[in-house]
Design a protein around this motif. Structure first.
Motif, PDB file in Angstrom:
ATOM      1  N   PRO A 125       0.827  -1.216   0.000  1.00 47.42           N
ATOM      2  CA  PRO A 125       0.000   0.000   0.000  1.00 47.42           C
ATOM      3  C   PRO A 125       0.857   1.260   0.000  1.00 47.42           C
ATOM      4  CG  PRO A 125       0.132  -0.889   2.203  1.00 47.42           C
ATOM      5  CD  PRO A 125       0.871  -1.859   1.315  1.00 47.42           C
ATOM      6  N   GLU A 126       0.220   2.393  -0.225  1.00 45.95           N
ATOM      7  CA  GLU A 126       0.964   3.652  -0.212  1.00 45.95           C
ATOM      8  C   GLU A 126       1.337   4.067   1.198  1.00 45.95           C
ATOM      9  OE1 GLU A 126      -1.129   6.701  -2.220  1.00 45.95           O
ATOM     10  OE2 GLU A 126      -1.038   5.730  -4.195  1.00 45.95           O
ATOM     11  N   LYS A 127       0.502   3.728   2.171  1.00 47.09           N
ATOM     12  CA  LYS A 127       0.778   4.114   3.552  1.00 47.09           C
ATOM     13  C   LYS A 127       0.211   3.076   4.509  1.00 47.09           C
ATOM     14  CE  LYS A 127      -3.315   7.110   3.850  1.00 47.09           C
ATOM     15  NZ  LYS A 127      -3.799   8.474   4.164  1.00 47.09           N
ATOM     16  N   ASP A 152      -3.627  -0.191  11.190  1.00 50.67           N
ATOM     17  CA  ASP A 152      -3.238  -0.795   9.918  1.00 50.67           C
ATOM     18  C   ASP A 152      -1.752  -1.138  10.023  1.00 50.67           C
ATOM     19  OD1 ASP A 152      -4.100  -1.006   6.807  1.00 50.67           O
ATOM     20  OD2 ASP A 152      -2.012  -0.357   6.988  1.00 50.67           O
ATOM     21  N   VAL A 153      -1.415  -2.427   9.911  1.00 52.18           N
ATOM     22  CA  VAL A 153      -0.051  -2.893  10.179  1.00 52.18           C
ATOM     23  C   VAL A 153       0.484  -3.655   8.971  1.00 52.18           C
ATOM     24  CG1 VAL A 153       1.446  -4.181  11.745  1.00 52.18           C
ATOM     25  CG2 VAL A 153      -0.654  -3.124  12.623  1.00 52.18           C
ATOM     26  N   THR A 154       1.715  -3.332   8.589  1.00 56.79           N
ATOM     27  CA  THR A 154       2.403  -4.036   7.504  1.00 56.79           C
ATOM     28  C   THR A 154       3.732  -4.561   8.030  1.00 56.79           C
ATOM     29  OG1 THR A 154       1.416  -2.517   5.895  1.00 56.79           O
ATOM     30  CG2 THR A 154       3.279  -3.869   5.151  1.00 56.79           C
ATOM     31  N   VAL A 155       3.960  -5.861   7.877  1.00 65.47           N
ATOM     32  CA  VAL A 155       5.180  -6.509   8.351  1.00 65.47           C
ATOM     33  C   VAL A 155       6.060  -6.873   7.166  1.00 65.47           C
ATOM     34  CG1 VAL A 155       6.140  -8.481   9.613  1.00 65.47           C
ATOM     35  CG2 VAL A 155       3.996  -7.444  10.380  1.00 65.47           C
ATOM     36  N   PHE A 156       7.342  -6.539   7.253  1.00 69.28           N
ATOM     37  CA  PHE A 156       8.307  -6.874   6.201  1.00 69.28           C
ATOM     38  C   PHE A 156       9.327  -7.861   6.748  1.00 69.28           C
ATOM     39  CE2 PHE A 156       6.792  -2.596   5.303  1.00 69.28           C
ATOM     40  CZ  PHE A 156       6.534  -2.628   3.940  1.00 69.28           C
ATOM     41  N   THR A 319       7.561   8.212   8.428  1.00 71.41           N
ATOM     42  CA  THR A 319       8.778   7.596   7.906  1.00 71.41           C
ATOM     43  C   THR A 319       8.497   6.933   6.564  1.00 71.41           C
ATOM     44  OG1 THR A 319       9.586   7.138  10.151  1.00 71.41           O
ATOM     45  CG2 THR A 319      10.591   5.891   8.354  1.00 71.41           C
ATOM     46  N   GLN A 320       9.359   7.208   5.594  1.00 72.82           N
ATOM     47  CA  GLN A 320       9.267   6.530   4.308  1.00 72.82           C
ATOM     48  C   GLN A 320      10.093   5.252   4.405  1.00 72.82           C
ATOM     49  OE1 GLN A 320      11.407   8.003   0.805  1.00 72.82           O
ATOM     50  NE2 GLN A 320       9.489   7.901  -0.350  1.00 72.82           N
ATOM     51  N   ILE A 328       6.708   2.822   1.099  1.00 71.61           N
ATOM     52  CA  ILE A 328       5.467   2.950   1.839  1.00 71.61           C
ATOM     53  C   ILE A 328       5.694   3.960   2.958  1.00 71.61           C
ATOM     54  CG2 ILE A 328       6.086   0.968   3.274  1.00 71.61           C
ATOM     55  CD1 ILE A 328       3.145   0.372   3.651  1.00 71.61           C
ATOM     56  N   ARG A 329       4.706   4.781   3.248  1.00 74.84           N
ATOM     57  CA  ARG A 329       4.831   5.763   4.321  1.00 74.84           C
ATOM     58  C   ARG A 329       4.146   5.211   5.571  1.00 74.84           C
ATOM     59  NH1 ARG A 329       6.550  10.513   5.451  1.00 74.84           N
ATOM     60  NH2 ARG A 329       7.409  10.716   3.347  1.00 74.84           N
TER      61      ARG A 329
END
Length: 530
Positions: A125-127, A152-156, A319-320, A328-329
């Protein structure tokens, strides 16, 4: 890895090394940029502040202006560090690629013999509200709690789910009190802080057991207790003093086992007695991390694997987060990479020393052999500076041995031979048993031998478990989520401990390798005298 305890308050801490008494291995190296040669000054021990005063500064980030020019500057990859590359070249086999999480071609991790879990890879996603770097125990735990709170959580992760220590550890759980033991803690922090730190270990274990039960995590948790063997009479006596102190002040349940009775606990005559810690147990670590991933995805967490974070650029709006698949921001960033940090996650990487350990699993053994080795199904540890941990597999068909034995990450055949020597020292009956699996992994040590949690250099951190992170990581993940959400009951006894940077970080790992050899030599000398 295993939850190892130190010796008693009446004697020097268990590792009996300068590192336990406020000294830190160091190497000072002066380099000249204009000359091809470098002058190095080597000194193995440098006195550091033995007593670190409890820091009153807040570990919370400022609520409004969080911009930091320093955070936007990418860390150096050390490619021009002549001293690190020439004077102290790494000898072990190294992996290549992001975070070194790729499977070594000759290694076989026993825990990965179960079916894996690979959720559909979501679009970037964008953010996102929270970007979490690291899909292991800590990262998935904090992501799960944040998502359930509506974030909203994104794990890398640079590898797959649990590609680092979460799929490579020994799967042993317990209070994991502290590497310094009560004596080291009392000398450094005083009684009140010491009791707070040690109680936190019991709180973490309580949370771990309750969480596994409540969420119905299929991770083969069995709290069957752990027998810790004493290599020498002195080790037995100091262990007894330590346990008496822990029992009196914390209510820790234990039983001292004299040498004449240890056959009821372990099929070996090698030790001079030992102790049974009744609040210890074991899990299947790979099953645990995959169960956490399933829960996280079901709660709305995006898990993007094989996608390393290559840069963090912080400004006043957030943070970018840059990756090979795009940027993603994020409003907040959590670094949960622990020992698998690199120059792209400098806030953690600057504060831990990565130490490689190894493990082996035997071929399947007859049921009567397993019951002879561990009559009560216990897991095991031992005293010593460089100790070995060992346990039956959750299915009760094999035995696993682990520790800083041989040259972790080196030639697998030589690694098997090193473990054969160590294992048959304790269990001569395994002389003709083959090891079907051999693997290695990294653990993260800190300058004060403590795990840490808080906000540093513009990101949230939890890690530095010093080899005892199975129990602590899930607990810290929950606590870190509470801190981010500004919820009550977010405090821990570790919040005000300064998470110091490692001095001379480029050579710290090499010094740790040297000291491991020195400690092993000291252990060998002790065994000859017993």
């Amino acid at each position: 890895m295993p939850e190892e305890k130190s010796k008693g308050p009446c004697v020097r801490p268990a590792c009996a090394s300068p590192a336990s008494t406020g000294l830190m291995p160091w190497i000072c190296a002066s380099t000249c940029r204009n000359k091809p040669r470098s002058k190095t000054c080597v000194n193995l021990w440098m006195p550091m502040r033995t007593v670190q005063k409890t820091c009153a500064r807040s570990r919370w980030p400022p609520t409004e202006s969080r911009s930091s020019a320093a955070c936007s500057k990418q860390a150096s990859n050390g490619s021009k560090n002549w001293v690190c590359k020439t004077v102290f070249p790494r000898l072990e086999i190294a992996t290549t690629g992001p975070l070194g999480t790729e499977e070594m071609t000759a290694e076989q991790i026993f825990w990965e013999t179960i079916p894996t879990y690979s959720p559909e890879k979501p679009a970037l996603p964008e953010k996102t509200d929270i970007a979490v770097i690291g899909a292991g125990f800590t990262g998935l735990s904090v992501a799960l709690h944040l998502a359930r709170a509506g974030r909203d959580v994104t794990v890398f992760d640079a590898g797959g789910i649990g590609a680092g220590a979460s799929s490579r550890n020994g799967g042993m759980v317990g209070p994991s009190f502290h590497k310094l033991g009560s004596a080291g803690l009392l000398a450094r922090y005083g009684e009140q802080k010491t009791l707070g730190i040690l109680r936190e270990g019991l709180l973490a274990l309580d949370f771990f057991e309750e969480f596994v039960k409540r969420e119905d995590l299929a991770c083969d948790l069995k709290m069957q207790g752990r027998f810790r063997g004493a290599r020498t009479r002195g080790d037995y006596e100091s262990t007894a003093r330590e346990c008496e102190w822990l029992g009196k002040n914390l209510g820790l349940p234990f039983d001292m086992v004299p040498q004449s009775e240890q056959r009821s606990e372990i099929g070996s005559d090698f030790y001079k007695g030992g102790v049974v810690y009744h609040r210890d147990g074991g899990i299947h670590p790979r099953k645990l991390v995959l169960s956490l991933a399933r829960l996280a995805v079901a709660s709305g967490v995006r898990i993007i694997t094989n996608c390393p974070v290559t840069a963090l650029r912080k400004d006043i709006t957030g943070t970018q987060v840059r990756t090979p698949e795009g940027s993603i921001r994020a409003s907040e960033v959590v670094v949960a990479t622990n020992a698998y940090s690199d120059r792209h996650t400098p806030a953690m990487n600057r504060r831990v020393v990565q130490i490689r350990t190894a493990a082996v699993a035997t071929e399947e053994l007859p049921a009567d052999v397993i019951s002879q080795l561990t009559p009560k199904g216990r897991t095991f540890g031992e005293s010593g500076r460089i100790f070995m941990w060992f346990r039956p597999t959750p299915d009760g068909k094999r035995f696993i041995f682990g520790g800083r034995i041989g040259r972790p990450g080196g030639d697998p055949d030589k690694q098997r031979k090193a473990f054969e020597t160590a294992a048959t020292r304790v269990f001569p009956q395994l002389k003709d048993v083959a090891f079907s699996h051999v693997w290695s992994g990294d653990v993260a040590y800190t300058t004060d031998h403590s795990p840490h949690i808080g906000y540093e250099d513009g990101v949230w951190l939890a890690g530095g478990y010093c080899g005892s992170g199975v129990t602590r990581s899930l607990y810290f993940g929950m606590k870190l989520a509470r801190k981010i959400l500004r919820q009550p009951d977010a405090e821990t006894a570790f919040d005000d401990l300064p998470f110091a940077r490692v001095p001379f970080k480029p050579v710290a790992g090499h010094v740790a390798d040297l000291m491991t050899k020195w400690y092993a030599y000291q252990d060998a000398c002790d065994l000859k005298k017993r």
